[in-house]
Design an enzyme around this catalytic site. Structure first.
Site, PDB file in Angstrom:
ATOM      1  N   GLN A  64    -106.588 111.864   8.699  1.00 11.21           N
ATOM      2  CA  GLN A  64    -107.780 111.829   7.839  1.00 11.21           C
ATOM      3  C   GLN A  64    -108.976 111.396   8.676  1.00 11.21           C
ATOM      4  O   GLN A  64    -110.092 111.354   8.181  1.00 11.21           O
ATOM      5  CB  GLN A  64    -107.583 110.810   6.716  1.00 11.21           C
ATOM      6  CG  GLN A  64    -106.428 111.123   5.802  1.00 11.21           C
ATOM      7  CD  GLN A  64    -106.131 109.931   4.896  1.00 11.21           C
ATOM      8  OE1 GLN A  64    -106.810 109.727   3.900  1.00 11.21           O
ATOM      9  NE2 GLN A  64    -105.142 109.151   5.236  1.00 11.21           N
ATOM     10  N   HIS A 123    -110.151 115.934   7.344  1.00 11.55           N
ATOM     11  CA  HIS A 123    -111.538 115.615   6.989  1.00 11.55           C
ATOM     12  C   HIS A 123    -112.537 116.024   8.062  1.00 11.55           C
ATOM     13  O   HIS A 123    -113.664 115.537   8.077  1.00 11.55           O
ATOM     14  CB  HIS A 123    -111.665 114.108   6.692  1.00 11.55           C
ATOM     15  CG  HIS A 123    -110.891 113.687   5.473  1.00 11.55           C
ATOM     16  ND1 HIS A 123    -110.591 112.378   5.182  1.00 11.55           N
ATOM     17  CD2 HIS A 123    -110.358 114.420   4.459  1.00 11.55           C
ATOM     18  CE1 HIS A 123    -109.902 112.323   4.044  1.00 11.55           C
ATOM     19  NE2 HIS A 123    -109.741 113.547   3.603  1.00 11.55           N
ATOM     20  N   CYS A 137    -121.618 130.742   7.523  1.00  7.72           N
ATOM     21  CA  CYS A 137    -120.508 131.559   8.042  1.00  7.72           C
ATOM     22  C   CYS A 137    -119.372 130.701   8.595  1.00  7.72           C
ATOM     23  O   CYS A 137    -118.369 131.230   9.058  1.00  7.72           O
ATOM     24  CB  CYS A 137    -121.007 132.540   9.095  1.00  7.72           C
ATOM     25  SG  CYS A 137    -121.459 131.750  10.653  1.00  7.72           S
ATOM     26  N   GLY A 189    -101.691 103.449   8.848  1.00  9.78           N
ATOM     27  CA  GLY A 189    -103.061 102.972   8.671  1.00  9.78           C
ATOM     28  C   GLY A 189    -103.876 103.695   7.623  1.00  9.78           C
ATOM     29  O   GLY A 189    -105.069 103.913   7.810  1.00  9.78           O
ATOM     30  N   THR A 190    -103.240 104.031   6.513  1.00 11.46           N
ATOM     31  CA  THR A 190    -104.022 104.626   5.420  1.00 11.46           C
ATOM     32  C   THR A 190    -103.795 103.838   4.131  1.00 11.46           C
ATOM     33  O   THR A 190    -102.677 103.417   3.846  1.00 11.46           O
ATOM     34  CB  THR A 190    -103.713 106.137   5.226  1.00 11.46           C
ATOM     35  OG1 THR A 190    -104.438 106.616   4.085  1.00 11.46           O
ATOM     36  CG2 THR A 190    -102.236 106.420   5.040  1.00 11.46           C
ATOM     37  N   ASN A 218     -98.619  99.634   8.422  1.00 15.01           N
ATOM     38  CA  ASN A 218     -99.932  99.197   7.956  1.00 15.01           C
ATOM     39  C   ASN A 218    -100.035  97.684   8.143  1.00 15.01           C
ATOM     40  O   ASN A 218     -99.022  96.988   8.173  1.00 15.01           O
ATOM     41  CB  ASN A 218    -100.102  99.570   6.469  1.00 15.01           C
ATOM     42  CG  ASN A 218    -101.551  99.636   6.048  1.00 15.01           C
ATOM     43  OD1 ASN A 218    -102.271  98.637   6.115  1.00 15.01           O
ATOM     44  ND2 ASN A 218    -102.002 100.799   5.628  1.00 15.01           N
ATOM     45  N   ALA A 234    -100.849  98.630  13.989  1.00 14.58           N
ATOM     46  CA  ALA A 234    -100.189  99.911  14.290  1.00 14.58           C
ATOM     47  C   ALA A 234     -99.721  99.988  15.742  1.00 14.58           C
ATOM     48  O   ALA A 234     -98.652 100.544  16.020  1.00 14.58           O
ATOM     49  CB  ALA A 234    -101.150 101.049  13.981  1.00 14.58           C
TER      50      ALA A 234
HETATM   51  P1  NAD Z   1    -108.968 103.091   4.505  1.00 14.33           P
HETATM   52  O1  NAD Z   1    -110.185 102.558   5.146  1.00 14.33           O
HETATM   53  O2  NAD Z   1    -108.989 103.359   3.070  1.00 14.33           O
HETATM   54  O3  NAD Z   1    -107.751 102.118   4.786  1.00 14.33           O
HETATM   55  C1  NAD Z   1    -107.451 101.667   6.081  1.00 14.33           C
HETATM   56  C2  NAD Z   1    -106.029 101.156   6.061  1.00 14.33           C
HETATM   57  O4  NAD Z   1    -105.708 100.735   7.368  1.00 14.33           O
HETATM   58  C3  NAD Z   1    -105.826  99.938   5.145  1.00 14.33           C
HETATM   59  O5  NAD Z   1    -104.689 100.183   4.341  1.00 14.33           O
HETATM   60  C4  NAD Z   1    -105.604  98.778   6.112  1.00 14.33           C
HETATM   61  O6  NAD Z   1    -104.714  97.821   5.583  1.00 14.33           O
HETATM   62  C5  NAD Z   1    -105.026  99.491   7.308  1.00 14.33           C
HETATM   63  N1  NAD Z   1    -105.218  98.843   8.602  1.00 14.33           N
HETATM   64  C6  NAD Z   1    -106.302  98.138   9.053  1.00 14.33           C
HETATM   65  N2  NAD Z   1    -106.107  97.752  10.320  1.00 14.33           N
HETATM   66  C7  NAD Z   1    -104.897  98.211  10.695  1.00 14.33           C
HETATM   67  C8  NAD Z   1    -104.131  98.138  11.903  1.00 14.33           C
HETATM   68  N3  NAD Z   1    -104.587  97.525  13.004  1.00 14.33           N
HETATM   69  N4  NAD Z   1    -102.921  98.737  11.933  1.00 14.33           N
HETATM   70  C9  NAD Z   1    -102.430  99.363  10.836  1.00 14.33           C
HETATM   71  N5  NAD Z   1    -103.109  99.468   9.678  1.00 14.33           N
HETATM   72  C10 NAD Z   1    -104.325  98.905   9.612  1.00 14.33           C
HETATM   73  O7  NAD Z   1    -108.551 104.366   5.361  1.00 14.33           O
HETATM   74  P2  NAD Z   1    -108.092 105.817   4.912  1.00 14.33           P
HETATM   75  O8  NAD Z   1    -106.930 105.717   3.996  1.00 14.33           O
HETATM   76  O9  NAD Z   1    -107.948 106.605   6.166  1.00 14.33           O
HETATM   77  O10 NAD Z   1    -109.316 106.389   4.067  1.00 14.33           O
HETATM   78  C11 NAD Z   1    -110.635 106.255   4.561  1.00 14.33           C
HETATM   79  C12 NAD Z   1    -111.434 107.534   4.655  1.00 14.33           C
HETATM   80  O11 NAD Z   1    -112.595 107.263   5.478  1.00 14.33           O
HETATM   81  C13 NAD Z   1    -110.704 108.651   5.327  1.00 14.33           C
HETATM   82  O12 NAD Z   1    -110.976 109.764   4.579  1.00 14.33           O
HETATM   83  C14 NAD Z   1    -111.323 108.814   6.704  1.00 14.33           C
HETATM   84  O13 NAD Z   1    -111.731 110.145   6.894  1.00 14.33           O
HETATM   85  C15 NAD Z   1    -112.609 108.016   6.661  1.00 14.33           C
HETATM   86  N6  NAD Z   1    -112.726 107.094   7.828  1.00 14.33           N
HETATM   87  C16 NAD Z   1    -112.386 107.515   9.061  1.00 14.33           C
HETATM   88  C17 NAD Z   1    -112.476 106.670  10.144  1.00 14.33           C
HETATM   89  C18 NAD Z   1    -112.093 107.165  11.505  1.00 14.33           C
HETATM   90  O14 NAD Z   1    -112.197 108.359  11.775  1.00 14.33           O
HETATM   91  N7  NAD Z   1    -111.637 106.274  12.389  1.00 14.33           N
HETATM   92  C19 NAD Z   1    -112.916 105.358   9.955  1.00 14.33           C
HETATM   93  C20 NAD Z   1    -113.263 104.958   8.667  1.00 14.33           C
HETATM   94  C21 NAD Z   1    -113.169 105.839   7.602  1.00 14.33           C
HETATM   95 ZN    ZN Z   2    -123.592 131.149  10.529  1.00 11.09          ZN
END
Ligand code: NAD
Ligand code: ZN
Length: 274
Positions: free
Chosen positions: A107, A125, A136, A214-215, A240, A258
């Protein structure tokens, strides 16, 4: 970190070629210095997501508060551009190179799986190092240097609406088809790229073991993928730093950073980090 015997057994029982898939979220990149956007200290604390996570809100901000838009773009890329992959990204890449991990579905928009050498990453995403034509859908990459240059120019010109517009037009130009390029990430209220979502389902069809890393499981439709895998017969190991909305669905949860959990899983699997 010690992983309980039941989880070790589940991993060892499923170490067949191409039997595992990883679904990752913002948490895997926290140890790379990218904090989650939600919660304390996150991007959405400083900038209202109701405005800055929507195309319409971004366009209105450009028109009415251009300086704030320049600050937002700078803060957004400021978080991403200095980040490097951490041992958790490298561990998954190592599993992929050793063909245990069939694919990585993410994600995240930070490109860190790819930067750690992973191939064929399914990006649900999008990717903040890419732009796409709004008409396009032609895609084009922007590298770190270009994005750093854009941020510096936005800072320099942030007092002038015309100046900001000129900088943005340079990095998000018109396409040959007449459309305009925009950042290739999925903003709130937008649908996921059809191809990526279809590929994610295909990968999960044959999955025996899903590593959910980590989601928080709060963002749909990505958060429904674990249920899909489970219904197809996969076991789920959640990795997580805390329990989540998906913990009850998972067969096992390993609480901790993680990088440590995945390093231990590599050891159990008899693999070395890259
Ligand atoms: P979220 O922010 O909703 O949740 C993050 C999760 O990671 C939590 O459950 C937390 O407990 C856990 N976490 C925090 N530190 C950790 C570690 N060191 N090891 C393991 N787990 C850990 O994240 P999501 O579920 O990915 O949803 C957020 C949305 O925002 C996504 O759609 C994403 O596209 C976007 N996003 C992306 C980034 C990125 O690209 N790095 C950063 C922030 C948000
Ligand atoms: Zn175009």
């Amino acid at each position: 970190m010690r992983i309980p015997n039941t989880i070790t057994k589940a991993i060892k029982d499923n170490l067949k070629k191409g039997s595992c898939v990883a679904l990752t979220g913002a948490g895997i990149s926290v140890e790379s210095g990218i904090p989650p956007f939600r919660g304390k200290g996150g991007l959405w604390e400083k900038y209202k997501p109701e405005t800055f996570a929507y195309t319409k809100g971004l366009i209105n901000t450009l028109r009415n508060q251009p300086e704030q838009l320049a600050d937002f773009v700078n803060d957004f890329y400021g978080i991403l551009l200095d980040a490097e992959p951490n041992p958790a990204h490298f561990a998954l890449t190592s599993m992929q190179k050793n063909t245990i991990l069939k694919s990585i579905i993410t994600q995240n928009i930070d490109n860190l799986h790819q930067a750690s050498g992973a191939s064929d990453v399914v990006e649900l995403h999008g990717n903040s190092y890419r732009i796409r034509c709004g008409e396009c859908f032609k895609q084009q990459s922007l590298d770190k240097e270009q994005l750093k240059e854009m941020c510096a120019l936005l800072s320099k010109n942030k007092k002038s609406y015309k100046g900001i517009l000129k900088v943005l037009s340079r990095y998000f130009p018109h396409c040959k088809c007449g459309g305009r390029f925009r950042i290739d990430i999925v903003l709130f209220g937008e649908v996921l790229p059809e191809e990526a979502l279809a590929k994610a389902y295909r990968e999960l069809d044959k999955c025996r073991l899903l590593f959910l890393v980590g989601t928080s499981g709060m963002v749909q439709p990505a958060s429904s993928l674990p249920l899909y895998a489970k219904e197809g017969g996969a076991k789920i190991i959640e990795i997580n730093s805390a329990r989540t909305a998906l913990s009850d669905l998972c067969d096992y949860t390993i609480i901790g950073p993680a990088s440590e959990s995945l390093a231990e899983i590599l050891r159990i699997s008899g693999l070395d980090i890259l």
